[in-house]
Design a protein around this motif. Sequence first.
Motif, mmCIF file in Angstrom:
data_model
loop_
_atom_site.group_PDB
_atom_site.id
_atom_site.type_symbol
_atom_site.label_atom_id
_atom_site.label_comp_id
_atom_site.label_asym_id
_atom_site.label_seq_id
_atom_site.Cartn_x
_atom_site.Cartn_y
_atom_site.Cartn_z
ATOM 1 N N TYR A 103 0.856 -1.188 0.000
ATOM 2 C CA TYR A 103 0.000 0.000 0.000
ATOM 3 C C TYR A 103 0.896 1.243 0.000
ATOM 4 O O TYR A 103 1.352 1.698 1.047
ATOM 5 N N ILE A 104 1.123 1.801 -1.175
ATOM 6 C CA ILE A 104 2.080 2.889 -1.340
ATOM 7 C C ILE A 104 1.432 4.215 -0.965
ATOM 8 O O ILE A 104 0.312 4.524 -1.372
ATOM 9 N N HIS A 105 2.142 5.022 -0.192
ATOM 10 C CA HIS A 105 1.738 6.391 0.088
ATOM 11 C C HIS A 105 2.962 7.282 -0.054
ATOM 12 O O HIS A 105 4.081 6.872 0.260
ATOM 13 N N SER A 106 2.751 8.478 -0.541
ATOM 14 C CA SER A 106 3.855 9.389 -0.792
ATOM 15 C C SER A 106 3.314 10.813 -0.825
ATOM 16 O O SER A 106 2.150 11.042 -1.173
ATOM 17 N N LYS A 107 4.181 11.764 -0.466
ATOM 18 C CA LYS A 107 3.788 13.168 -0.528
ATOM 19 C C LYS A 107 3.974 13.747 -1.919
ATOM 20 O O LYS A 107 3.804 14.960 -2.107
ATOM 21 N N ASN A 108 4.289 12.924 -2.892
ATOM 22 C CA ASN A 108 4.443 13.401 -4.259
ATOM 23 C C ASN A 108 3.128 13.883 -4.858
ATOM 24 O O ASN A 108 3.136 14.531 -5.911
ATOM 25 N N PHE A 109 1.995 13.557 -4.215
ATOM 26 C CA PHE A 109 0.723 14.039 -4.754
ATOM 27 C C PHE A 109 0.637 15.563 -4.694
ATOM 28 O O PHE A 109 -0.178 16.166 -5.395
ATOM 29 N N ILE A 110 1.477 16.194 -3.878
ATOM 30 C CA ILE A 110 1.510 17.656 -3.837
ATOM 31 C C ILE A 110 2.006 18.203 -5.179
ATOM 32 O O ILE A 110 1.489 19.201 -5.698
ATOM 33 N N GLN A 111 3.022 17.543 -5.767
ATOM 34 C CA GLN A 111 3.511 17.962 -7.079
ATOM 35 C C GLN A 111 2.506 17.634 -8.178
ATOM 36 O O GLN A 111 2.398 18.360 -9.168
ATOM 37 N N GLN A 112 1.774 16.552 -8.022
ATOM 38 C CA GLN A 112 0.782 16.184 -9.026
ATOM 39 C C GLN A 112 -0.437 17.099 -8.988
ATOM 40 O O GLN A 112 -1.163 17.193 -9.981
ATOM 41 N N ASN A 113 -0.679 17.720 -7.861
ATOM 42 C CA ASN A 113 -1.841 18.613 -7.690
ATOM 43 C C ASN A 113 -1.343 19.972 -7.209
ATOM 44 O O ASN A 113 -1.333 20.243 -5.996
ATOM 45 N N PRO A 114 -0.906 20.845 -8.125
ATOM 46 C CA PRO A 114 -0.290 22.116 -7.720
ATOM 47 C C PRO A 114 -1.212 23.021 -6.921
ATOM 48 O O PRO A 114 -0.731 23.872 -6.155
ATOM 49 N N ARG A 115 -2.525 22.851 -7.067
ATOM 50 C CA ARG A 115 -3.458 23.707 -6.328
ATOM 51 C C ARG A 115 -3.580 23.303 -4.857
ATOM 52 O O ARG A 115 -4.155 24.043 -4.057
ATOM 53 N N ILE A 116 -3.052 22.145 -4.503
ATOM 54 C CA ILE A 116 -3.148 21.641 -3.129
ATOM 55 C C ILE A 116 -1.858 21.964 -2.390
ATOM 56 O O ILE A 116 -0.761 21.652 -2.861
#
Length: 371
Positions: A103-116
Amino acid sequence: MTRRSSRLHSRSENALIQKGKITKQSSRKKAQPLSKRPNEKLVLEGVASPCILIETPEKACDEPSYVNLAPRNDRIQPSPLPLLSWGSPEDVWEKMVIKDQRYIHSKNFIQQNPRIEPRMRSILLDWLLEVSEVYTLHRQTFYLAQDYFDRFMLTQDNINKERLQLIGITCLFIASKMEEIYPPKLAEMAFVTDGACLEHQILQMELIVLKALNWNLCPETAVSWLKLYIQMSSISDNSQLLEPQFPQEIYIRVTQLLDLCVLSVNSLNFQYRVLAAAVLCHFIQFEMVEKVSGLSWDVIEPCVDWMAPFVETLAHFGSVALKDLVKVKPEDRHNIQTHSDYMAMLDEVRHREVESQFLTPPNSTEKTSAH
């Protein structure tokens, strides 16, 4: 007409009737599936930017095992679980560790969603903590919702900040149905959003989240690892059951540190079992943590160092007392998720982190000699 011929005649009439029914049903228009193409967007009513509805892949007969699906090839240490008469400790431990890797989790979703922004995630999780306390949800329920949210955001791109509350309450709605015996109703989940999220929007978002997560809804959360470590550290030698044998007040203090750490997006840099082990290092001796977690100091040390400002902040604010909750048995009070002034604590943590950066001297290679 003989009896046999009459029976045959009646059978032929029934066959014609059934054939007429089948013909009549086949003339009806078949219901179209919700989505047949991958990455097809499902538009929610009243929402500007839709999420991506990912088609659930069909399971093949030769589906790979957990080992093949694991993103890392870390060597699994020997099981620290005690010998149990009701199961194999090696098999249980291997499945738990592999699931933590899968179950992968990463803070890279911040780069994928610049508005967040990272603080938006902290505010959302803090609000989910508050909702969990209002509905007396268990700690595991909140941590499941946190895991669903972080893994879902990792599958999305360019999500607007207006969508976060809908995604967050939907993840909590799914988690409560997975963990709670009597989960809150859909109307109650929509009610706490104060009209921001309607019931049909939560249901539509539920389908999107489930398909994006590929229906993988049973992770080993940070709080489940923490509870296991504490139980193993306090288990008696003659017992074969992992029963809680620790004071509730201590458990509340330990979980409060974990709650505060999870609000920070940087906690996603660590595996859940490493995060739980680092939390426990601030309350018991490391030798015991190493024994119950199977992790070496080299693995836990970066997380322990990162967690230092959080520990100092909790010491400054003081520990939270065990709350008396209505309709909750006294022996189960510590398992109910509670809320504190975590956002103020998180601001204090950031202040301490900035101070530590200024107080840390530069390396010898960075110093310039005066001429």
